[in-house]
Design an enzyme around this catalytic site. Sequence first.
Site, PDB file in Angstrom:
ATOM      1  N   CYS A 243      14.170 -68.660  33.231  1.00  0.00           N
ATOM      2  CA  CYS A 243      13.456 -69.050  32.015  1.00  0.00           C
ATOM      3  C   CYS A 243      14.124 -70.260  31.343  1.00  0.00           C
ATOM      4  CB  CYS A 243      13.314 -67.854  31.087  1.00  0.00           C
ATOM      5  SG  CYS A 243      11.816 -67.947  30.084  1.00  0.00           S
ATOM      6  N   HIS A 324      10.569 -63.958  34.214  1.00  0.00           N
ATOM      7  CA  HIS A 324      11.722 -63.061  34.212  1.00  0.00           C
ATOM      8  C   HIS A 324      11.661 -62.140  35.420  1.00  0.00           C
ATOM      9  CE1 HIS A 324      13.706 -63.747  30.258  1.00  0.00           C
ATOM     10  NE2 HIS A 324      12.584 -64.387  30.054  1.00  0.00           N
ATOM     11  N   GLU A 326      13.698 -60.060  36.508  1.00  0.00           N
ATOM     12  CA  GLU A 326      14.283 -58.732  36.247  1.00  0.00           C
ATOM     13  C   GLU A 326      13.291 -57.786  35.603  1.00  0.00           C
ATOM     14  OE1 GLU A 326      14.760 -61.361  34.418  1.00  0.00           O
ATOM     15  OE2 GLU A 326      14.538 -60.724  32.332  1.00  0.00           O
TER      16      GLU A 326
HETATM   17  N1  LIG Z   1      12.980 -66.330  27.644  1.00  0.00           N
HETATM   18  C1  LIG Z   1      13.484 -67.588  27.627  1.00  0.00           C
HETATM   19  O1  LIG Z   1      14.505 -67.889  28.250  1.00  0.00           O
HETATM   20  C2  LIG Z   1      12.749 -68.590  26.767  1.00  0.00           C
HETATM   21  C3  LIG Z   1      13.100 -70.003  27.101  1.00  0.00           C
HETATM   22  C4  LIG Z   1      12.776 -70.969  25.976  1.00  0.00           C
HETATM   23  N2  LIG Z   1      13.457 -70.616  24.746  1.00  0.00           N
HETATM   24  C5  LIG Z   1      11.265 -70.985  25.755  1.00  0.00           C
HETATM   25  O2  LIG Z   1      10.786 -70.466  24.765  1.00  0.00           O
HETATM   26  O3  LIG Z   1      10.546 -71.502  26.613  1.00  0.00           O
END
Ligand SMILES: NC(=O)CC[C@H](N)C(=O)O
Length: 355
Positions: A243, A324, A326
């Site tokens: 992410c 994600h 996970e």
């Molecule tokens: N869950 C995250 O790592 C979010 C990544 C980043 N802050 C976004 O909003 O895109």
Amino acid sequence: MSDAYIALETGEVLEGRARSPGETHGELVFTTPYTGYEESLTDPSYEAQVLTFAYPLIGNYGVRAERFESDRVHPSAVVARELTDDVAVWLQEEGIPAVDSVDTRDLVLDIRDGGAMQCGIAAGPDATPEKAREQLSVCPHMSDISDIGDMVSVDDVEVYPAEGDGPTTALIHCGTKKSIISSLNERGSDVHVFPHDVAPAEIEALDPDLLFISNGPGDPANYEATQSLVEHFLGDIPIAGICLGMQIVANAVNGETEKMEFGHRGVNQPVLDERTGQVVMTTQNHGYMVSDAGDLDVTQINVNDDTPEGAESVDMDVITRQYHPEAHPGPHDTLGFFDDVLSMAAAGAHPEATQ
Ligand SMILES: NC(=O)CC[C@H](N)C(=O)O
């Protein structure tokens, strides 16, 4: 007479019921899952955001600490149609304002139409629309919170030893979820967790098999130190990221990131692997995206809007995911990501390079 108010950038002030008192502000976003509220509320990625639940009833299976993704609730406030007493008491204990009895269907449509917006919250016996508007007036834009990494990272190294003698991972904590650490641990990797702005020398002293950039809140452009780490070790150590991690790695290899209208936050986001034609269902929580993957190859895209969801480099030994893998919450279609990155770590080379 209401005792809770939500002041929106549109000028509208919504009324609701105070379930946990307080005055605050944040970027208003929504997430759509039916379950997983404990994981979402303790995901550091939501720091400085007001989290709206699209699903109308939140809390119907209680609150259990073993499901938490960090040691505290991270959103600055919570908005729902109905919060159970279990969740309301939890948020009161955490000091997180919460408002329910809000028409969240309508609010989600406002966010979809107008994009993620700033908002102000006032909840409790002394709450007034004016106090909510005051909070809105001091709400920073997400990209202006330049120290957001300091709000969620660790100050000192934390070591999570695994059974067995698998590869050693240096995980850069930009707001990591606990389940990312456990997903590496349970596959035999000792995980050393470092602050988001750790000096390269500390990583060199460990001599890890993998550099892992975690998820986290805010604008990837505000993680300069982490980006410098990636630039320093690129080509020397295999690199993985999730992410925010994918966004930081892309920025480190001549790519670009940008803010999305309202982002992807849910557990049913379909992603196509362009190499195999396979579609997996993924858990997503991001409001920025990789607009240019730079020296990485985009390997996976979101089926709904073609945004990059996987970016890799065989030559530079990099594997990153915007979603994600996970889950926690969400489907387990993508757990193989952890096997792939640890294979890359063990071989010292991207899996495709070893075929
Ligand atoms: N869950 C995250 O790592 C979010 C990544 C980043 N802050 C976004 O909003 O895109």
